[in-house]
Design a protein around this motif. Structure first.
Motif, PDB file in Angstrom:
ATOM      1  N   UNK A 143      29.544 -34.496  47.242  1.00 51.19           N
ATOM      2  CA  UNK A 143      28.068 -34.496  46.508  1.00 51.19           C
ATOM      3  C   UNK A 143      27.518 -32.971  45.716  1.00 51.19           C
ATOM      4  N   UNK A 144      27.598 -33.024  44.488  1.00 45.64           N
ATOM      5  CA  UNK A 144      26.964 -31.965  43.804  1.00 45.64           C
ATOM      6  C   UNK A 144      25.784 -31.605  44.186  1.00 45.64           C
ATOM      7  N   UNK A 145      25.489 -30.257  44.530  1.00 41.52           N
ATOM      8  CA  UNK A 145      24.151 -29.628  44.931  1.00 41.52           C
ATOM      9  C   UNK A 145      23.730 -28.691  43.635  1.00 41.52           C
ATOM     10  N   UNK A 146      22.549 -28.808  43.159  1.00 38.81           N
ATOM     11  CA  UNK A 146      22.021 -27.423  42.338  1.00 38.81           C
ATOM     12  C   UNK A 146      21.256 -26.680  43.271  1.00 38.81           C
ATOM     13  N   UNK A 147      21.860 -25.575  43.048  1.00 35.32           N
ATOM     14  CA  UNK A 147      21.150 -24.215  43.847  1.00 35.32           C
ATOM     15  C   UNK A 147      20.513 -23.379  42.884  1.00 35.32           C
ATOM     16  N   UNK A 148      20.652 -23.612  41.747  1.00 31.29           N
ATOM     17  CA  UNK A 148      19.810 -22.530  40.879  1.00 31.29           C
ATOM     18  C   UNK A 148      19.351 -23.193  39.331  1.00 31.29           C
ATOM     19  N   UNK A 149      19.514 -24.572  39.235  1.00 31.73           N
ATOM     20  CA  UNK A 149      19.184 -24.994  38.018  1.00 31.73           C
ATOM     21  C   UNK A 149      19.935 -24.946  36.688  1.00 31.73           C
ATOM     22  N   UNK A 150      21.118 -24.760  37.018  1.00 33.92           N
ATOM     23  CA  UNK A 150      21.992 -24.167  36.182  1.00 33.92           C
ATOM     24  C   UNK A 150      22.941 -25.320  35.424  1.00 33.92           C
ATOM     25  N   UNK A 151      22.969 -26.303  36.294  1.00 36.82           N
ATOM     26  CA  UNK A 151      23.851 -27.566  35.658  1.00 36.82           C
ATOM     27  C   UNK A 151      23.514 -28.860  36.316  1.00 36.82           C
ATOM     28  N   UNK A 152      24.351 -29.579  36.705  1.00 38.02           N
ATOM     29  CA  UNK A 152      24.017 -30.862  37.652  1.00 38.02           C
ATOM     30  C   UNK A 152      23.771 -30.747  39.076  1.00 38.02           C
ATOM     31  N   UNK A 153      23.388 -32.077  39.581  1.00 40.11           N
ATOM     32  CA  UNK A 153      23.637 -31.938  40.847  1.00 40.11           C
ATOM     33  C   UNK A 153      22.288 -32.135  41.473  1.00 40.11           C
ATOM     34  N   UNK A 154      22.141 -32.216  42.864  1.00 34.46           N
ATOM     35  CA  UNK A 154      20.840 -32.611  43.512  1.00 34.46           C
ATOM     36  C   UNK A 154      20.390 -31.414  44.211  1.00 34.46           C
ATOM     37  N   UNK A 155      19.169 -31.271  44.265  1.00 39.09           N
ATOM     38  CA  UNK A 155      18.370 -30.295  45.107  1.00 39.09           C
ATOM     39  C   UNK A 155      18.653 -30.686  46.720  1.00 39.09           C
ATOM     40  N   UNK A 156      18.763 -29.755  47.518  1.00 35.72           N
ATOM     41  CA  UNK A 156      19.116 -29.680  48.974  1.00 35.72           C
ATOM     42  C   UNK A 156      17.939 -31.005  49.624  1.00 35.72           C
ATOM     43  N   UNK A 157      16.824 -30.902  49.223  1.00 41.69           N
ATOM     44  CA  UNK A 157      15.702 -31.668  49.646  1.00 41.69           C
ATOM     45  C   UNK A 157      15.634 -33.052  48.913  1.00 41.69           C
ATOM     46  N   UNK A 158      16.350 -33.201  47.924  1.00 41.40           N
ATOM     47  CA  UNK A 158      16.209 -34.523  47.260  1.00 41.40           C
ATOM     48  C   UNK A 158      16.551 -35.812  47.908  1.00 41.40           C
ATOM     49  N   UNK A 159      15.500 -36.760  48.335  1.00 39.40           N
ATOM     50  CA  UNK A 159      15.868 -37.830  49.078  1.00 39.40           C
ATOM     51  C   UNK A 159      17.280 -38.674  48.435  1.00 39.40           C
ATOM     52  N   UNK A 160      17.453 -38.432  47.344  1.00 41.37           N
ATOM     53  CA  UNK A 160      18.570 -39.100  46.691  1.00 41.37           C
ATOM     54  C   UNK A 160      20.027 -38.549  47.284  1.00 41.37           C
TER      55      UNK A 160
END
Length: 389
Positions: A143-160
């Motif tokens: 699962x891709x995580x977005x750590x800095x708003x650079x590209x795709x992925x989910x934030x660590x606290x996203x319910x998705x």
């Protein structure tokens, strides 16, 4: 061309006789760059999974793994297929999944390649499961995580995040773990900022993994990586693997970020002087953007390197001489605006090297590496590059 490190009559050339423009690779610098990051990760107990998107060459991969194959990252399924043909079996395809790539990736898994894919939505999880069932294999995904708003992925606290993990299980796919990339680190330039970016990357990745585990999902791999954060991360607690690619060659963007010196940059473009315009302060060469690429990544940095920094044929940098302009097959060399240095006297026929802004983009313009060393003007070998998607 199969790739070889053996000298043949074709490779027994010198820089002076090499047709230009041509891509050069300094094998000693490559080996030093590989060893530097490998040692750094070994000291921290983290698996290094080199990203082959920069090199796209089995010969370079063999420098990273001289005793055989090892874990790698790829940016295209053509890369995955290419490295699979050369015996690599443990790969991560670090680009978001589409229906056609899911089907193609499952064919590789069916052929015995442990290819892990990347996604960030329940829809992708379902299409991956369908592709796996059609091929008769069990998929594995990050699962891709977005750590800095650079590209795709989910934030660590996203319910998705939990919803995607549930969808993977329902689709019959295994959760490999989480994967993130601190791409915004490329815009930094101080050690303090780079160290902070590395810590943020780690913290976000670990938080996402812990959220999945708290919800009852196994998350064995915590994968992070960018060349700047890989070199500035100190605490990698909770991280299991590091991905990086451009570190093999480095480039002027990485120099501007502060990760390397110009003496670490392993690739350059050899070019020939084809004209002079002293009244304009120009030297014309036969390397335009078709050889150098259009990448102007240093334009946003403190020092703009134009289309590349110019060195003599032995690799010594000319002070403030840059490729200031480029058309398709012509480059214009000029002294950087505001500099007091004089334009060097380079007659027609003289050869120079140009260090790239972005190693991945410049290398992609060429079919092979002409392998050289600092102590000789001989071309020791020619290493083919793979191309395509």
């Amino acid at each position: 061309m199969s790739g070889t490190d053996h000298k043949t009559s074709e490779t027994a050339a010198t820089l002076g006789r090499l047709a230009t423009p041509a891509l050069l690779l300094d094998k000693h610098r490559l080996d030093c760059n590989l060893a530097r990051l490998s040692s750094r990760m070994a000291e921290r107990g983290v698996v290094l999974r080199p990203h082959m998107k920069t090199a796209k060459s089995i010969d370079v991969a063999r420098r990273a793994y001289p005793s055989g194959s090892g874990p790698i990252t790829v940016s295209s399924l053509a890369e995955a297929e290419y490295f699979a043909r050369h015996g690599f079996r443990d790969m991560t395809y670090a680009v978001g999944l589409a229906p056609h790539t899911a089907e193609r990736a499952m064919r590789l898994r069916k052929a015995g390649v442990d290819l892990k894919v990347l996604l960030d939505s329940p829809e992708q999880a379902r299409l991956l499961g369908a592709a796996g069932r059609a091929a008769g294999v069990a998929p594995t995904a990050f699962i891709e995580i977005d750590c800095d708003g650079h590209r795709g992925g989910l934030t660590a606290n996203d319910p998705k995040l939990i919803a995607v993990a549930v969808a993977l299980g329902e689709a019959g796919a295994k959760l490999a773990g989480i994967l993130t990339h601190a791409g915004e680190s490329y815009s930094l330039f101080t050690p303090e900022a780079l160290a902070a970016a590395a810590e943020n990357e780690r913290a976000v990745a670990v938080a996402a993994a812990e959220a999945l585990r708290a919800a009852g999902h196994q998350c064995p791999i915590v994968s992070v990586g960018s060349t700047p954060t890989a070199h500035f991360a100190e605490d990698l607690t909770g991280v299991t693997e590091m991905r990086a690619g451009v570190y093999m060659f480095f480039d002027l963007v990485m120099h501007g970020v502060g990760v390397c010196t110009t003496d670490d940059i392993a690739i350059s473009v050899l070019t020939t002087v084809i004209g002079t315009k002293p009244e304009k302060g120009w030297i014309l060469v036969d390397a335009g953007w078709m050889a150098l690429s259009r990448d102007r990544g240093t334009a946003a940095q403190r020092v703009d390197q134009g289309y590349g920094l110019v060195c003599d044929v032995a690799g010594k940098v000319y002070p403030d001489l840059i490729a200031s302009q480029a058309s398709q097959e012509h480059g214009i060399l000029a002294i950087r605006p505001g500099s007091a240095h004089a334009l060097p006297n380079l007659p027609i026929g003289a050869k120079v090297r140009i260090l790239p802004n972005h190693a991945c983009a410049t290398a992609s313009q060429h079919e092979l590496y002409n392998v050289v060393s600092a102590s000789s003007d001989a071309i020791h070998a020619r290493w083919p590059r793979m191309r395509g998607w």
